[in-house]
Design a protein around this motif. Structure first.
Motif, mmCIF file in Angstrom:
data_model
loop_
_atom_site.group_PDB
_atom_site.id
_atom_site.type_symbol
_atom_site.label_atom_id
_atom_site.label_comp_id
_atom_site.label_asym_id
_atom_site.label_seq_id
_atom_site.Cartn_x
_atom_site.Cartn_y
_atom_site.Cartn_z
ATOM 1 N N TRP A 1 -11.876 -32.758 -27.710
ATOM 2 C CA TRP A 1 -10.428 -32.992 -27.858
ATOM 3 C C TRP A 1 -9.962 -32.529 -29.231
ATOM 4 N N SER B 1 -5.408 -31.203 -20.248
ATOM 5 C CA SER B 1 -5.207 -31.549 -21.659
ATOM 6 C C SER B 1 -5.524 -33.030 -21.788
ATOM 7 N N GLU C 1 -5.139 -30.236 -27.070
ATOM 8 C CA GLU C 1 -5.964 -29.389 -26.209
ATOM 9 C C GLU C 1 -7.309 -30.073 -25.961
ATOM 10 N N THR C 2 -7.768 -30.063 -24.709
ATOM 11 C CA THR C 2 -8.988 -30.779 -24.345
ATOM 12 C C THR C 2 -9.807 -29.940 -23.381
#
Length: 795
Positions: free
Chosen positions: A442, A470, A448-449
């Motif tokens: 993460w 995300s 953003e993931t």
């Protein structure tokens, strides 16, 4: 004139130096005068800043003086009770700097406005408070308004207190006072200076002898180098200190000074060059020759010092020079065939040669000036090593590459380490896949993931079904009731209060059910401000575990209900059993009293046995009730000071101790985590037994001490009594575990069973050491009190 001209050209260095010194002398003199003028201006600027602060403080003092004099007038005209609230409201509403006003009878506060929120100060006597008395007496001694503080106020906050002493017929009768919030005072007086990049400002409080200044703003003057100015404010024994952080007098005149120096240098140099012109060409040739020699020497030394192979490739003649390290690195002699570039290419690994030649061709035919490439090459011993070739490309006027100069470095160790790291990553990936753990990475700042496929599979999805993914994807699938707790735990981790982020949350499965997920993670990248940048972790399905936990909780609730019913039954049964016992005992005693003259000794003895039996049975019922009622409610866990408990127990047993003429030695005992009454019961039983089972003809001696075991403490009660045989060490902790007949020692055999139950409920152990005829040691352990009951909820 001829001799002067001759001297001018004969000694060009002296001519240039004289010109420089004359010019620089005039320039430095002018710069010194400019510097002195700038210093005077800076000193005036500091004095102006001090005066500004002094004026602000004097304005506040004047305003406060007006307020306390108005109150003093009300006191002197005996109208304080009649007009205090009206005048107080007017002062507070119209004078922003004042937060409270007070009237003190002698040193006792009898009135304050506003009253709401300040009720606790009414009746407080400042002359009885050692922290307030000295400055109050200073105000009385001066006979005028004097400011104390800043002080921590009883009603909360911090402020300075201006007190005006009141006198009647030259006799002190009290004070009128105003309170100014310390933060408001700082903002009013120093607001513009605290963020000023020019000044360091501090505010000191001096003692009654005008010594020992104490900093109130904690300013650091160690870096301040400019002019310093101080002023003393007598109304509060304050001292204001202002210093310019940095004197810029020199910086301001520096450009003109540099200009004058440069001008002098240029002028001296021009005169020198003009006078030197005839010898210039000869000296230039000598200097160039020496520089070339030095450059060649440096190149030779650098070539020997480095472990890299230095090479120079003549592209026109296709010949390559290589340094001596070539033989050390590759094991080849430096022969013409080796110097030929075709030999070098023949040693490159077959899998790398095409890539290397293609990249080299692109570099040479393009317009770039550098080239770098990693590849494998075969040594003379037929072993391949990893190398990196780096070079700069020299081109002619048309841009054609004519020469390359560079170095070759052995990077075998680095490449092996990289390959090992890649293998470790692959093994870690296999472990994660084997444990069926979902993983996530993460970007905390952007959201953003990255999830692995297992993460989505735990919820019945594929990653493609959830795209775009995300951090919001995870939040949308999480149960709203669990997000708040998870966020709290995450913030604690960010603040360093937890070593790892770990939270249990429910997430919506594709089939509509909720599954329990254990989310764990760590931040592996922080920014310079200490904020998290990148975080990674795992998700594990713990739904089965949570279901088992719920089953256990349900079973525990049923057990608790059954225990409550058992206690209720025991209470009723105890009452119903003791009532006929009391009746039997009473009627037998009446029978003995009324018909004692008609009974022989045998009959009286029978009645005595019956009465004694009913009393012992009644005591047995009470002891059994006490054992049955012993419970353990972890919400009642608190700090128990064993020193205080022992003191109470010894006081309770004082008569028995005196009767036995016992000696009791108590060492310092710890504070433990527990419930007070059950622990007190344990100590009563153990101390009572130690006194009861004393050795005939020996003074009973009890020693009570402890030993720290880390998280727990071991408490020991040692006696010199009759002792216990080893075969009975376990039996005595059982219900009715008596070792002696009732005619020898009284009791029901329940006391030690109660001790074991209490200690076990508290998560401890109880045992004994004993020798017959020498005495016993009863040991038990309890958890040390440190941070409170939350840490020991498992007990």
């Amino acid at each position: 004139m001829n001799w002067l001209r001759s001297l001018f050209f004969k000694r060009p260095a002296i001519t240039g130096l004289i010109t420089f010194l004359f010019s620089i002398g005039i320039g430095v003199f002018i710069s010194i005068k400019e510097y002195q003028l700038e210093q005077v201006q800076e000193k005036e600027e500091v004095e102006l800043a001090v005066e500004n602060i002094e004026d602000k403080i004097n304005d506040i003092v004047s305003t406060a003086n007006s307020a306390v004099n108005i109150l003093a007038y009300l006191v002197q005209t005996d109208r304080i009770e009649e007009n205090y609230l009206e005048v107080g409201q007017s002062i507070i509403d119209n004078i922003d700097i004042i937060d409270q006003i007070q009237f003190l009878d002698q040193g006792k506060i009898v009135a304050t406005y506003p009253l709401q929120g300040n009720e606790m100060v009414i009746g407080y006597d400042i002359l009885e408070d050692a922290n307030r008395r000295s400055e109050a007496l200073m105000a009385i001694e001066r006979g005028k308004l004097y400011f104390a503080g800043p002080l921590d106020l009883r009603q909360g906050g911090k402020g300075i207190i201006g007190r005006l002493p009141l006198f009647k017929e030259e006799k002190f009768i009290g004070f009128t006072a105003v309170i100014i919030d310390w933060g408001k005072f700082q903002e009013e007086v120093f607001g513009g200076f605290e963020i000023s990049p020019k000044f360091k400002v501090d505010f000191f409080k001096l003692d009654e002898n005008l010594k020992n200044p104490f900093s109130l703003l904690s300013a650091d003057f160690s870096t301040a180098k400019g002019p310093l100015q101080t002023v003393f404010i007598r109304d509060g024994n304050w001292e204001v200190k202002v210093q310019l952080i940095e004197s810029k007098a020199f910086i301001k005149i520096l450009p003109s000074l540099i200009f004058r120096i440069i001008t002098s240098l240029i002028l001296g140099f021009l005169i020198y060059r003009f006078a030197q012109q005839p010898h210039y060409l000869e000296e230039q040739i000598d200097r160039t020759t020496k520089e070339l020699q030095l450059s060649n020497q440096r190149f030779e030394l650098a070539t020997k010092a480095t472990s890299e192979v230095i090479w120079d490739w003549d592209l026109v003649n296709n010949r390559t020079f290589r340094s001596d390290n070539f033989e050390k690195m590759f094991g080849f002699a430096r022969q013409d065939s080796i110097n030929n570039d075709s030999f070098w290419r023949s040693r490159i690994h077959p899998e790398d040669i095409a890539r290397v030649e293609k990249n080299l061709q692109i570099a040479l035919e393009g317009n770039i000036d550098s080239w770098s490439q990693e590849f494998r090459i075969k040594r003379n011993d037929e072993e391949y090593i990893y190398v990196i070739d780096k070079g700069i490309i020299l081109r002619d006027a048309k841009g054609k590459a004519i020469r390359m100069i560079g170095s070759t470095q052995d990077i075998t160790k680095r490449k092996i380490a990289e390959n090992n790291l890649e293998n470790q990553k692959q093994r870690l990936s296999n472990v994660i896949e084997g444990t069926q753990a979902g993983t996530w990475e993460w970007n905390v700042q952007s959201g953003e993931t990255i999830f692995n496929e297992t993460w989505a599979r735990l919820l019945g999805y594929t990653l493609k079904e959830l795209e775009p993914v995300s951090i919001q994807t995870m939040l949308n699938l999480s149960h709203p009731d669990d997000l708040e707790e998870a966020d709290r735990v995450l913030n604690q981790y960010y603040l360093g209060q937890r070593e790892v982020y770990e939270a249990e949350i429910r997430m919506r499965h594709k089939n509509g059910n909720w599954v329990w997920i254990l989310s764990r993670g760590k931040v592996f990248s922080w920014n310079e401000e200490g904020q998290p940048l990148m975080m990674s972790g795992t998700h594990v399905d713990i739904t089965y575990k949570k279901l088992r936990e719920e089953e256990i909780k349900s079973t525990n609730r049923k057990l608790e209900a059954a225990n409550e019913e058992l206690k209720s039954f025991a209470s009723v049964a105890s009452h119903d059993m003791k009532e006929p016992l009391r009746m039997i005992s009473s009627f037998l005693q009446l029978l003995e009293k009324r018909y004692s003259t008609q009974l022989d000794e045998k009959g009286k003895q029978y009645i005595h046995f019956a009465v004694d039996g009913s009393k012992r049975l009644s005591q047995l019922v009470e002891d059994m009730m006490e054992y049955a009622k012993i419970g353990y409610d972890e919400s009642q866990l608190t700090r128990v000071d064993l020193n205080e408990v022992i003191e109470g127990v010894l006081s309770l047993k004082r008569d028995l101790i005196n009767e036995k003429k016992a000696v009791v030695v108590v060492h310092d005992l710890p504070s433990v985590l527990g419930i007070h009454i059950p622990i007190r019961s344990v100590l009563i039983n153990l101390i009572s037994n130690a006194l009861k089972y004393s050795q005939e003809g020996r003074t009973p001696t009890l020693t009570i001490y402890s030993k720290n075991l880390g998280a727990k403490s071991q408490i020991t009660i040692q006696d010199n009594g009759i002792g216990i045989e080893k075969e009975y060490f376990n039996k005595i902790f059982n219900l009715f575990g008596r070792l002696h007949g009732k005619t020898e020692y009284s009791g029901t055999g329940i006391g030690l069973a109660i001790c074991k139950k209490v200690i076990t409920q508290h998560g401890g152990e109880i045992w004994l050491e004993s020798q017959v005829g020498r005495g016993s040691k009863f040991h038990f352990t309890l958890t040390n009190f440190t941070h409170g009951p939350d840490q020991y909820i498992s007990n």
